[in-house]
Design a protein around this motif. Structure first.
Motif, PDB file in Angstrom:
ATOM      1  N   THR A 185       0.935  -1.238  -0.128  1.00 45.49           N
ATOM      2  CA  THR A 185       0.051  -0.197   0.125  1.00 45.49           C
ATOM      3  C   THR A 185       0.865   1.341  -0.089  1.00 45.49           C
ATOM      4  OG1 THR A 185      -1.810  -0.812   1.122  1.00 45.49           O
ATOM      5  CG2 THR A 185      -1.572   1.353   1.512  1.00 45.49           C
ATOM      6  N   LEU A 186       0.650   2.187  -0.911  1.00 52.20           N
ATOM      7  CA  LEU A 186       1.135   3.460  -0.908  1.00 52.20           C
ATOM      8  C   LEU A 186       0.408   4.591  -0.294  1.00 52.20           C
ATOM      9  CD1 LEU A 186       2.587   3.224  -4.501  1.00 52.20           C
ATOM     10  CD2 LEU A 186       3.842   3.054  -2.691  1.00 52.20           C
ATOM     11  N   ARG A 187      -1.021   4.388  -0.439  1.00 52.13           N
ATOM     12  CA  ARG A 187      -1.940   5.370  -0.078  1.00 52.13           C
ATOM     13  C   ARG A 187      -3.343   4.605   0.198  1.00 52.13           C
ATOM     14  NH1 ARG A 187      -3.829  10.809  -3.234  1.00 52.13           N
ATOM     15  NH2 ARG A 187      -4.936  11.873  -1.337  1.00 52.13           N
ATOM     16  N   LEU A 188      -3.861   4.888   1.514  1.00 50.46           N
ATOM     17  CA  LEU A 188      -4.893   4.476   1.898  1.00 50.46           C
ATOM     18  C   LEU A 188      -5.866   5.460   2.494  1.00 50.46           C
ATOM     19  CD1 LEU A 188      -6.167   1.573   2.732  1.00 50.46           C
ATOM     20  CD2 LEU A 188      -5.037   1.932   5.075  1.00 50.46           C
ATOM     21  N   ILE A 189      -7.137   5.427   1.969  1.00 50.44           N
ATOM     22  CA  ILE A 189      -8.318   6.267   2.155  1.00 50.44           C
ATOM     23  C   ILE A 189      -9.607   5.593   2.276  1.00 50.44           C
ATOM     24  CG2 ILE A 189      -9.591   8.318   0.888  1.00 50.44           C
ATOM     25  CD1 ILE A 189      -6.997   8.099  -0.909  1.00 50.44           C
ATOM     26  N   ARG A 190     -10.006   5.740   3.753  1.00 53.54           N
ATOM     27  CA  ARG A 190     -11.431   5.291   3.974  1.00 53.54           C
ATOM     28  C   ARG A 190     -12.525   5.966   3.457  1.00 53.54           C
ATOM     29  NH1 ARG A 190     -11.908   2.865   9.927  1.00 53.54           N
ATOM     30  NH2 ARG A 190     -11.903   5.260  10.203  1.00 53.54           N
ATOM     31  N   THR A 191     -13.447   5.503   2.744  1.00 57.97           N
ATOM     32  CA  THR A 191     -14.571   6.325   2.075  1.00 57.97           C
ATOM     33  C   THR A 191     -15.985   6.227   2.784  1.00 57.97           C
ATOM     34  OG1 THR A 191     -14.907   4.872   0.507  1.00 57.97           O
ATOM     35  CG2 THR A 191     -13.336   6.648  -0.085  1.00 57.97           C
ATOM     36  N   GLN A 192     -16.122   4.998   3.411  1.00 57.13           N
ATOM     37  CA  GLN A 192     -17.320   4.605   4.081  1.00 57.13           C
ATOM     38  C   GLN A 192     -17.084   3.612   5.342  1.00 57.13           C
ATOM     39  OE1 GLN A 192     -20.147   3.221   1.130  1.00 57.13           O
ATOM     40  NE2 GLN A 192     -21.637   2.824   2.401  1.00 57.13           N
ATOM     41  N   ILE A 193     -18.049   4.033   6.328  1.00 58.62           N
ATOM     42  CA  ILE A 193     -18.249   2.957   7.483  1.00 58.62           C
ATOM     43  C   ILE A 193     -19.856   2.749   7.525  1.00 58.62           C
ATOM     44  CG2 ILE A 193     -17.712   2.649  10.122  1.00 58.62           C
ATOM     45  CD1 ILE A 193     -15.671   5.058   9.681  1.00 58.62           C
ATOM     46  N   GLY A 194     -19.942   1.535   7.340  1.00 55.42           N
ATOM     47  CA  GLY A 194     -21.543   1.202   7.470  1.00 55.42           C
ATOM     48  C   GLY A 194     -22.234   2.033   6.351  1.00 55.42           C
ATOM     49  N   ASP A 195     -23.263   2.840   6.643  1.00 59.24           N
ATOM     50  CA  ASP A 195     -24.067   3.622   6.066  1.00 59.24           C
ATOM     51  C   ASP A 195     -23.659   5.089   5.832  1.00 59.24           C
ATOM     52  OD1 ASP A 195     -25.935   1.775   5.209  1.00 59.24           O
ATOM     53  OD2 ASP A 195     -27.136   2.163   6.943  1.00 59.24           O
ATOM     54  N   TRP A 196     -22.346   5.527   6.730  1.00 58.27           N
ATOM     55  CA  TRP A 196     -21.777   6.862   6.790  1.00 58.27           C
ATOM     56  C   TRP A 196     -20.832   6.706   5.503  1.00 58.27           C
ATOM     57  CZ3 TRP A 196     -22.304   4.466  11.668  1.00 58.27           C
ATOM     58  CH2 TRP A 196     -23.178   4.617  12.392  1.00 58.27           C
ATOM     59  N   GLN A 197     -20.873   7.929   4.909  1.00 57.89           N
ATOM     60  CA  GLN A 197     -19.957   8.020   3.926  1.00 57.89           C
ATOM     61  C   GLN A 197     -19.116   9.402   3.901  1.00 57.89           C
ATOM     62  OE1 GLN A 197     -21.622   7.558  -0.384  1.00 57.89           O
ATOM     63  NE2 GLN A 197     -23.277   6.000   0.596  1.00 57.89           N
ATOM     64  N   LEU A 198     -18.036   9.516   3.275  1.00 66.24           N
ATOM     65  CA  LEU A 198     -17.045  10.737   3.220  1.00 66.24           C
ATOM     66  C   LEU A 198     -17.958  11.612   2.469  1.00 66.24           C
ATOM     67  CD1 LEU A 198     -14.484  11.833   4.102  1.00 66.24           C
ATOM     68  CD2 LEU A 198     -13.497  10.784   2.100  1.00 66.24           C
ATOM     69  N   GLY A 199     -18.620  11.262   1.237  1.00 64.32           N
ATOM     70  CA  GLY A 199     -19.271  12.411   0.575  1.00 64.32           C
ATOM     71  C   GLY A 199     -18.364  13.491   0.026  1.00 64.32           C
ATOM     72  N   ASN A 200     -18.692  14.663   0.105  1.00 64.11           N
ATOM     73  CA  ASN A 200     -18.209  15.895  -0.361  1.00 64.11           C
ATOM     74  C   ASN A 200     -17.476  16.624   0.909  1.00 64.11           C
ATOM     75  OD1 ASN A 200     -19.027  15.599  -2.992  1.00 64.11           O
ATOM     76  ND2 ASN A 200     -20.801  16.354  -2.290  1.00 64.11           N
ATOM     77  N   ILE A 201     -17.162  15.906   1.968  1.00 60.99           N
ATOM     78  CA  ILE A 201     -16.395  16.749   2.852  1.00 60.99           C
ATOM     79  C   ILE A 201     -15.098  16.924   2.495  1.00 60.99           C
ATOM     80  CG2 ILE A 201     -15.808  16.428   5.375  1.00 60.99           C
ATOM     81  CD1 ILE A 201     -18.388  14.296   5.865  1.00 60.99           C
ATOM     82  N   GLN A 202     -14.695  18.148   2.550  1.00 63.76           N
ATOM     83  CA  GLN A 202     -13.244  18.570   2.160  1.00 63.76           C
ATOM     84  C   GLN A 202     -12.198  18.021   3.205  1.00 63.76           C
ATOM     85  OE1 GLN A 202     -12.457  20.014  -1.013  1.00 63.76           O
ATOM     86  NE2 GLN A 202     -14.950  19.351  -1.120  1.00 63.76           N
ATOM     87  N   LEU A 203     -11.136  17.834   2.666  1.00 66.50           N
ATOM     88  CA  LEU A 203      -9.968  17.442   3.463  1.00 66.50           C
ATOM     89  C   LEU A 203      -9.850  18.414   4.718  1.00 66.50           C
ATOM     90  CD1 LEU A 203      -7.689  15.373   3.701  1.00 66.50           C
ATOM     91  CD2 LEU A 203      -6.214  16.673   2.534  1.00 66.50           C
ATOM     92  N   GLY A 204      -9.675  17.767   5.897  1.00 69.38           N
ATOM     93  CA  GLY A 204      -9.442  18.533   7.265  1.00 69.38           C
ATOM     94  C   GLY A 204     -10.713  19.250   7.711  1.00 69.38           C
TER      95      GLY A 204
END
Length: 176
Positions: free
Chosen positions: A152-171
């Motif tokens: 792995t070079l880069r790891l990004i979690r996008t979802q947990i269960g029904d909760w999604q990252l969506g359009n939330i900006q970094l930080g």
């Protein structure tokens, strides 16, 4: 049920509110919220926080089988065999992982630049995998991709269960 905060955690941030290193207090000014689960300092993306201890337990405890979705950039051109192995479960030092859902994907066009950028090697391509797991062993995704020959070079979690990252900006974060 308590409140939930969805946070887009940058690379290099610790999932705690105190200490000398860059941590959650730099970004989140909500009182009484605690992370539900972990995301390594070297990982990015969705972190859930809650002010409800029972909910925190339901989100983070492996017995509840909350599916977590990751985008993983790996070293090399991923093979179908590697994907099949991930889908069957991988033997790690601490035992066999549950079967994952894995597929090769294109780099998403919405992805932010990582600071610092990953190391690129001239003669070795990179690839992206979408990986869904229900466990949370220490550094599990990194150990799984390494075990099938694609570190792995880069790891990004996008979802947990029904909760999604969506359009939330970094930080940034969103309180539900």
């Amino acid at each position: 049920m308590g409140s939930i905060v969805l946070f887009n955690k940058p690379f290099g941030v610790l999932c705690q509110f105190s200490g000398d290193s860059k941590n959650l207090s730099t970004y989140i000014n909500e009182k009484g919220f605690y992370p539900a689960g972990r995301l390594d300092k070297d990982s990015e993306g969705l972190l859930l926080l809650t002010d409800d201890g029972k909910l925190q337990h339901q989100i983070s405890h492996p017995k509840f089988d909350k599916e977590k979705t990751y985008l993983v950039q790996v070293d090399g051109k991923v093979t179908d065999d590697a994907i099949e192995q991930l889908c069957q479960g991988i033997i790690l030092k601490d035992g066999l992982t549950k079967p994952a859902k894995a597929k090769i994907v294109k780099q998403p066009d919405w992805l932010w630049n990582r600071v610092p950028p990953i190391r690129m090697r001239k003669n070795i391509p990179t690839a992206w995998i979408e990986l869904k797991i229900t466990e949370g062993k220490n550094r599990q995704v990194r150990r799984m991709t390494a075990a099938v020959g694609f570190p792995t070079l880069r790891l990004i979690r996008t979802q947990i269960g029904d909760w999604q990252l969506g359009n939330i900006q970094l930080g940034k974060y969103e309180r539900l």
